[in-house]
Scaffold this motif. Sequence first.
Motif, PDB file in Angstrom:
ATOM      1  N   SER A 136       0.858  -1.193   0.000  1.00 23.26           N
ATOM      2  CA  SER A 136       0.000   0.000   0.000  1.00 23.26           C
ATOM      3  C   SER A 136       0.891   1.239   0.000  1.00 23.26           C
ATOM      4  CB  SER A 136      -0.894   0.006   1.247  1.00 23.26           C
ATOM      5  OG  SER A 136      -0.110   0.222   2.409  1.00 23.26           O
ATOM      6  N   ILE A 137       0.318   2.366  -0.376  1.00 31.99           N
ATOM      7  CA  ILE A 137       1.089   3.607  -0.360  1.00 31.99           C
ATOM      8  C   ILE A 137       1.480   3.950   1.074  1.00 31.99           C
ATOM      9  CG2 ILE A 137       1.001   6.095  -0.808  1.00 31.99           C
ATOM     10  CD1 ILE A 137      -0.679   5.458  -3.289  1.00 31.99           C
ATOM     11  N   ARG A 138       0.581   3.717   1.997  1.00 32.09           N
ATOM     12  CA  ARG A 138       0.887   3.947   3.414  1.00 32.09           C
ATOM     13  C   ARG A 138       2.033   3.047   3.868  1.00 32.09           C
ATOM     14  NH1 ARG A 138      -1.621   6.739   6.912  1.00 32.09           N
ATOM     15  NH2 ARG A 138      -3.573   6.862   5.784  1.00 32.09           N
ATOM     16  N   GLY A 139       2.003   1.778   3.428  1.00 36.50           N
ATOM     17  CA  GLY A 139       3.081   0.851   3.768  1.00 36.50           C
ATOM     18  C   GLY A 139       4.405   1.273   3.164  1.00 36.50           C
ATOM     19  N   ALA A 140       4.358   1.780   1.938  1.00 33.84           N
ATOM     20  CA  ALA A 140       5.585   2.272   1.290  1.00 33.84           C
ATOM     21  C   ALA A 140       6.136   3.468   2.050  1.00 33.84           C
ATOM     22  CB  ALA A 140       5.292   2.643  -0.171  1.00 33.84           C
ATOM     23  N   ALA A 141       5.253   4.368   2.482  1.00 39.61           N
ATOM     24  CA  ALA A 141       5.684   5.546   3.243  1.00 39.61           C
ATOM     25  C   ALA A 141       6.337   5.122   4.557  1.00 39.61           C
ATOM     26  CB  ALA A 141       4.499   6.469   3.499  1.00 39.61           C
ATOM     27  N   ARG A 142       5.775   4.114   5.217  1.00 38.16           N
ATOM     28  CA  ARG A 142       6.362   3.608   6.466  1.00 38.16           C
ATOM     29  C   ARG A 142       7.750   3.019   6.229  1.00 38.16           C
ATOM     30  NH1 ARG A 142       1.145   1.921   8.299  1.00 38.16           N
ATOM     31  NH2 ARG A 142       1.345   0.077   7.011  1.00 38.16           N
ATOM     32  N   ARG A 143       7.912   2.287   5.125  1.00 37.47           N
ATOM     33  CA  ARG A 143       9.203   1.658   4.824  1.00 37.47           C
ATOM     34  C   ARG A 143      10.338   2.669   4.708  1.00 37.47           C
ATOM     35  NH1 ARG A 143       9.398  -3.584   1.953  1.00 37.47           N
ATOM     36  NH2 ARG A 143       7.368  -4.530   2.232  1.00 37.47           N
ATOM     37  N   ILE A 144      10.020   3.855   4.183  1.00 35.97           N
ATOM     38  CA  ILE A 144      11.084   4.844   3.969  1.00 35.97           C
ATOM     39  C   ILE A 144      11.006   6.023   4.943  1.00 35.97           C
ATOM     40  CG2 ILE A 144      11.488   4.232   1.560  1.00 35.97           C
ATOM     41  CD1 ILE A 144       9.737   6.582   0.725  1.00 35.97           C
ATOM     42  N   GLY A 145      10.038   5.968   5.862  1.00 41.98           N
ATOM     43  CA  GLY A 145       9.948   7.001   6.888  1.00 41.98           C
ATOM     44  C   GLY A 145       9.573   8.377   6.361  1.00 41.98           C
ATOM     45  N   ARG A 146       8.632   8.395   5.406  1.00 40.15           N
ATOM     46  CA  ARG A 146       8.206   9.664   4.816  1.00 40.15           C
ATOM     47  C   ARG A 146       6.707   9.858   4.979  1.00 40.15           C
ATOM     48  NH1 ARG A 146       9.639  10.007  -1.062  1.00 40.15           N
ATOM     49  NH2 ARG A 146       8.657  12.030  -0.830  1.00 40.15           N
ATOM     50  N   ASP A 147       6.269  11.081   4.766  1.00 40.04           N
ATOM     51  CA  ASP A 147       4.875  11.465   4.830  1.00 40.04           C
ATOM     52  C   ASP A 147       4.085  10.770   3.717  1.00 40.04           C
ATOM     53  OD1 ASP A 147       2.974  13.926   3.503  1.00 40.04           O
ATOM     54  OD2 ASP A 147       2.715  13.474   5.639  1.00 40.04           O
ATOM     55  N   VAL A 148       2.897  10.259   4.048  1.00 41.49           N
ATOM     56  CA  VAL A 148       2.068   9.533   3.079  1.00 41.49           C
ATOM     57  C   VAL A 148       1.699  10.407   1.889  1.00 41.49           C
ATOM     58  CG1 VAL A 148      -0.137   8.337   2.732  1.00 41.49           C
ATOM     59  CG2 VAL A 148       1.139   7.983   4.834  1.00 41.49           C
ATOM     60  N   LYS A 149       1.368  11.672   2.145  1.00 43.23           N
ATOM     61  CA  LYS A 149       0.961  12.563   1.061  1.00 43.23           C
ATOM     62  C   LYS A 149       2.116  12.781   0.076  1.00 43.23           C
ATOM     63  CE  LYS A 149      -1.211  17.011   0.181  1.00 43.23           C
ATOM     64  NZ  LYS A 149      -1.762  18.230   0.770  1.00 43.23           N
ATOM     65  N   ALA A 150       3.329  12.963   0.568  1.00 42.84           N
ATOM     66  CA  ALA A 150       4.497  13.146  -0.299  1.00 42.84           C
ATOM     67  C   ALA A 150       4.783  11.881  -1.102  1.00 42.84           C
ATOM     68  CB  ALA A 150       5.713  13.544   0.529  1.00 42.84           C
ATOM     69  N   VAL A 151       4.677  10.730  -0.444  1.00 39.67           N
ATOM     70  CA  VAL A 151       4.904   9.459  -1.143  1.00 39.67           C
ATOM     71  C   VAL A 151       3.828   9.238  -2.188  1.00 39.67           C
ATOM     72  CG1 VAL A 151       4.982   6.938  -0.852  1.00 39.67           C
ATOM     73  CG2 VAL A 151       6.206   8.422   0.751  1.00 39.67           C
ATOM     74  N   HIS A 152       2.594   9.628  -1.890  1.00 38.27           N
ATOM     75  CA  HIS A 152       1.513   9.500  -2.867  1.00 38.27           C
ATOM     76  C   HIS A 152       1.840  10.284  -4.139  1.00 38.27           C
ATOM     77  CE1 HIS A 152      -2.382  10.252  -4.794  1.00 38.27           C
ATOM     78  NE2 HIS A 152      -2.723   9.078  -4.273  1.00 38.27           N
ATOM     79  N   GLY A 153       2.371  11.494  -3.998  1.00 35.45           N
ATOM     80  CA  GLY A 153       2.770  12.289  -5.165  1.00 35.45           C
ATOM     81  C   GLY A 153       3.868  11.606  -5.963  1.00 35.45           C
ATOM     82  N   ASP A 154       4.841  11.027  -5.271  1.00 41.83           N
ATOM     83  CA  ASP A 154       5.918  10.311  -5.962  1.00 41.83           C
ATOM     84  C   ASP A 154       5.400   9.058  -6.657  1.00 41.83           C
ATOM     85  OD1 ASP A 154       7.797  12.197  -5.252  1.00 41.83           O
ATOM     86  OD2 ASP A 154       8.513  11.075  -3.504  1.00 41.83           O
ATOM     87  N   VAL A 155       4.508   8.346  -6.001  1.00 42.73           N
ATOM     88  CA  VAL A 155       3.916   7.147  -6.598  1.00 42.73           C
ATOM     89  C   VAL A 155       3.145   7.512  -7.858  1.00 42.73           C
ATOM     90  CG1 VAL A 155       2.100   5.403  -6.258  1.00 42.73           C
ATOM     91  CG2 VAL A 155       3.856   5.736  -4.503  1.00 42.73           C
ATOM     92  N   THR A 156       2.387   8.590  -7.811  1.00 33.84           N
ATOM     93  CA  THR A 156       1.622   9.039  -8.984  1.00 33.84           C
ATOM     94  C   THR A 156       2.554   9.317 -10.156  1.00 33.84           C
ATOM     95  OG1 THR A 156      -0.123   9.948  -7.584  1.00 33.84           O
ATOM     96  CG2 THR A 156       0.011  10.782  -9.836  1.00 33.84           C
ATOM     97  N   ALA A 157       3.646  10.009  -9.906  1.00 29.91           N
ATOM     98  CA  ALA A 157       4.608  10.314 -10.978  1.00 29.91           C
ATOM     99  C   ALA A 157       5.232   9.039 -11.540  1.00 29.91           C
ATOM    100  CB  ALA A 157       5.700  11.243 -10.457  1.00 29.91           C
ATOM    101  N   LEU A 158       5.566   8.089 -10.679  1.00 27.34           N
ATOM    102  CA  LEU A 158       6.176   6.835 -11.138  1.00 27.34           C
ATOM    103  C   LEU A 158       5.168   5.945 -11.872  1.00 27.34           C
ATOM    104  CD1 LEU A 158       8.445   6.131  -8.042  1.00 27.34           C
ATOM    105  CD2 LEU A 158       9.187   6.849 -10.329  1.00 27.34           C
ATOM    106  N   LEU A 159       3.905   5.998 -11.463  1.00 29.20           N
ATOM    107  CA  LEU A 159       2.857   5.268 -12.194  1.00 29.20           C
ATOM    108  C   LEU A 159       2.684   5.855 -13.589  1.00 29.20           C
ATOM    109  CD1 LEU A 159       0.159   4.837  -9.402  1.00 29.20           C
ATOM    110  CD2 LEU A 159       1.300   2.967 -10.614  1.00 29.20           C
ATOM    111  N   GLU A 160       2.644   7.175 -13.684  1.00 32.71           N
ATOM    112  CA  GLU A 160       2.470   7.837 -14.979  1.00 32.71           C
ATOM    113  C   GLU A 160       3.637   7.569 -15.921  1.00 32.71           C
ATOM    114  OE1 GLU A 160       1.741  11.964 -14.097  1.00 32.71           O
ATOM    115  OE2 GLU A 160      -0.275  11.560 -13.344  1.00 32.71           O
ATOM    116  N   ALA A 161       4.830   7.417 -15.370  1.00 35.72           N
ATOM    117  CA  ALA A 161       6.016   7.127 -16.182  1.00 35.72           C
ATOM    118  C   ALA A 161       6.119   5.650 -16.546  1.00 35.72           C
ATOM    119  CB  ALA A 161       7.277   7.564 -15.447  1.00 35.72           C
ATOM    120  N   GLY A 162       5.265   4.810 -15.946  1.00 40.09           N
ATOM    121  CA  GLY A 162       5.297   3.386 -16.235  1.00 40.09           C
ATOM    122  C   GLY A 162       6.306   2.606 -15.412  1.00 40.09           C
ATOM    123  N   VAL A 163       6.872   3.238 -14.408  1.00 40.29           N
ATOM    124  CA  VAL A 163       7.882   2.580 -13.572  1.00 40.29           C
ATOM    125  C   VAL A 163       7.217   1.678 -12.528  1.00 40.29           C
ATOM    126  CG1 VAL A 163       9.802   2.965 -11.972  1.00 40.29           C
ATOM    127  CG2 VAL A 163       9.519   4.455 -13.959  1.00 40.29           C
TER     128      VAL A 163
END
Length: 115
Positions: free
Chosen positions: A63-90
Amino acid sequence: MNTLTLEVRSPEEAMADFPRAWKTGEPQKSARISFASPELIWQVLTAKRWELLKALCGAGPVSIRGAARRIGRDVKAVHGDVTALLEAGVLDRAEGGGIVFPFEAVKVEFLLHAA
Protein backbone atom coordinates in the motif's frame (compact mmCIF):
# COMPACT_ATOMS: atom_id res chain seq x y z
CA MET A 1 16.87 -11.47 -12.98
CA ASN A 2 13.88 -9.33 -13.87
CA THR A 3 15.45 -5.94 -14.68
CA LEU A 4 14.00 -2.58 -15.67
CA THR A 5 16.27 -0.50 -17.90
CA LEU A 6 15.76 3.27 -18.00
CA GLU A 7 17.51 4.64 -21.06
CA VAL A 8 17.97 7.76 -23.14
CA ARG A 9 16.75 7.25 -26.71
CA SER A 10 14.87 9.39 -29.14
CA PRO A 11 11.26 8.40 -29.80
CA GLU A 12 12.31 7.36 -33.33
CA GLU A 13 15.02 5.03 -31.98
CA ALA A 14 12.67 3.51 -29.43
CA MET A 15 9.95 2.91 -32.03
CA ALA A 16 12.44 1.36 -34.48
CA ASP A 17 12.57 -1.75 -32.28
CA PHE A 18 8.79 -2.19 -32.31
CA PRO A 19 8.30 -3.71 -35.80
CA ARG A 20 11.08 -6.25 -35.23
CA ALA A 21 9.63 -7.31 -31.88
CA TRP A 22 6.12 -7.48 -33.35
CA LYS A 23 7.18 -9.65 -36.31
CA THR A 24 9.30 -12.09 -34.32
CA GLY A 25 6.92 -12.31 -31.38
CA GLU A 26 9.92 -12.85 -29.12
CA PRO A 27 9.52 -11.65 -25.56
CA GLN A 28 11.72 -8.78 -24.45
CA LYS A 29 14.78 -9.79 -22.42
CA SER A 30 14.12 -6.94 -20.04
CA ALA A 31 11.62 -4.15 -19.65
CA ARG A 32 12.76 -0.79 -21.03
CA ILE A 33 11.48 2.73 -20.55
CA SER A 34 13.01 5.32 -22.84
CA PHE A 35 13.42 9.03 -22.16
CA ALA A 36 14.34 11.65 -24.75
CA SER A 37 17.08 13.18 -22.57
CA PRO A 38 18.97 12.55 -19.31
CA GLU A 39 17.22 15.60 -17.86
CA LEU A 40 13.85 13.88 -18.30
CA ILE A 41 15.11 10.78 -16.47
CA TRP A 42 16.20 12.92 -13.51
CA GLN A 43 12.92 14.84 -13.62
CA VAL A 44 11.04 11.58 -13.09
CA LEU A 45 13.62 9.75 -11.01
CA THR A 46 14.36 12.20 -8.19
CA ALA A 47 16.44 11.19 -5.17
CA LYS A 48 13.30 10.59 -3.07
CA ARG A 49 11.71 8.47 -5.82
CA TRP A 50 14.92 6.45 -6.17
CA GLU A 51 14.78 5.81 -2.41
CA LEU A 52 11.17 4.65 -2.83
CA LEU A 53 12.12 2.28 -5.67
CA LYS A 54 14.90 0.78 -3.56
CA ALA A 55 12.39 0.08 -0.79
CA LEU A 56 9.88 -1.47 -3.23
CA CYS A 57 12.40 -3.52 -5.21
CA GLY A 58 11.38 -7.18 -4.80
CA ALA A 59 8.86 -6.33 -2.06
CA GLY A 60 5.72 -7.37 -3.95
CA PRO A 61 2.43 -5.46 -3.63
CA VAL A 62 2.47 -2.69 -1.01
CA SER A 63 0.00 0.00 0.00
CA ILE A 64 1.09 3.61 -0.36
CA ARG A 65 0.89 3.95 3.41
CA GLY A 66 3.08 0.85 3.77
CA ALA A 67 5.58 2.27 1.29
CA ALA A 68 5.68 5.55 3.24
CA ARG A 69 6.36 3.61 6.47
CA ARG A 70 9.20 1.66 4.82
CA ILE A 71 11.08 4.84 3.97
CA GLY A 72 9.95 7.00 6.89
CA ARG A 73 8.21 9.66 4.82
CA ASP A 74 4.88 11.46 4.83
CA VAL A 75 2.07 9.53 3.08
CA LYS A 76 0.96 12.56 1.06
CA ALA A 77 4.50 13.15 -0.30
CA VAL A 78 4.90 9.46 -1.14
CA HIS A 79 1.51 9.50 -2.87
CA GLY A 80 2.77 12.29 -5.16
CA ASP A 81 5.92 10.31 -5.96
CA VAL A 82 3.92 7.15 -6.60
CA THR A 83 1.62 9.04 -8.98
CA ALA A 84 4.61 10.31 -10.98
CA LEU A 85 6.18 6.83 -11.14
CA LEU A 86 2.86 5.27 -12.19
CA GLU A 87 2.47 7.84 -14.98
CA ALA A 88 6.02 7.13 -16.18
CA GLY A 89 5.30 3.39 -16.24
CA VAL A 90 7.88 2.58 -13.57
CA LEU A 91 5.34 1.33 -11.00
CA ASP A 92 2.20 -0.74 -11.55
CA ARG A 93 -1.07 -0.88 -9.68
CA ALA A 94 -1.38 -4.15 -7.78
CA GLU A 95 -4.42 -6.37 -8.03
CA GLY A 96 -6.59 -5.75 -4.99
CA GLY A 97 -5.12 -2.28 -4.43
CA GLY A 98 -1.76 -0.84 -3.65
CA ILE A 99 1.28 -0.60 -5.89
CA VAL A 100 3.99 -2.94 -7.05
CA PHE A 101 7.46 -2.51 -8.50
CA PRO A 102 7.58 -5.80 -10.45
CA PHE A 103 11.36 -5.84 -10.92
CA GLU A 104 14.32 -7.12 -8.96
CA ALA A 105 16.77 -4.56 -10.36
CA VAL A 106 16.96 -1.18 -12.10
CA LYS A 107 19.57 -0.16 -14.63
CA VAL A 108 19.94 3.46 -15.76
CA GLU A 109 21.68 3.70 -19.13
CA PHE A 110 22.84 6.80 -20.99
CA LEU A 111 26.01 8.18 -22.50
CA LEU A 112 27.41 11.65 -21.86
CA HIS A 113 29.08 13.05 -24.98
CA ALA A 114 31.67 15.84 -25.13
CA ALA A 115 30.19 19.14 -26.34
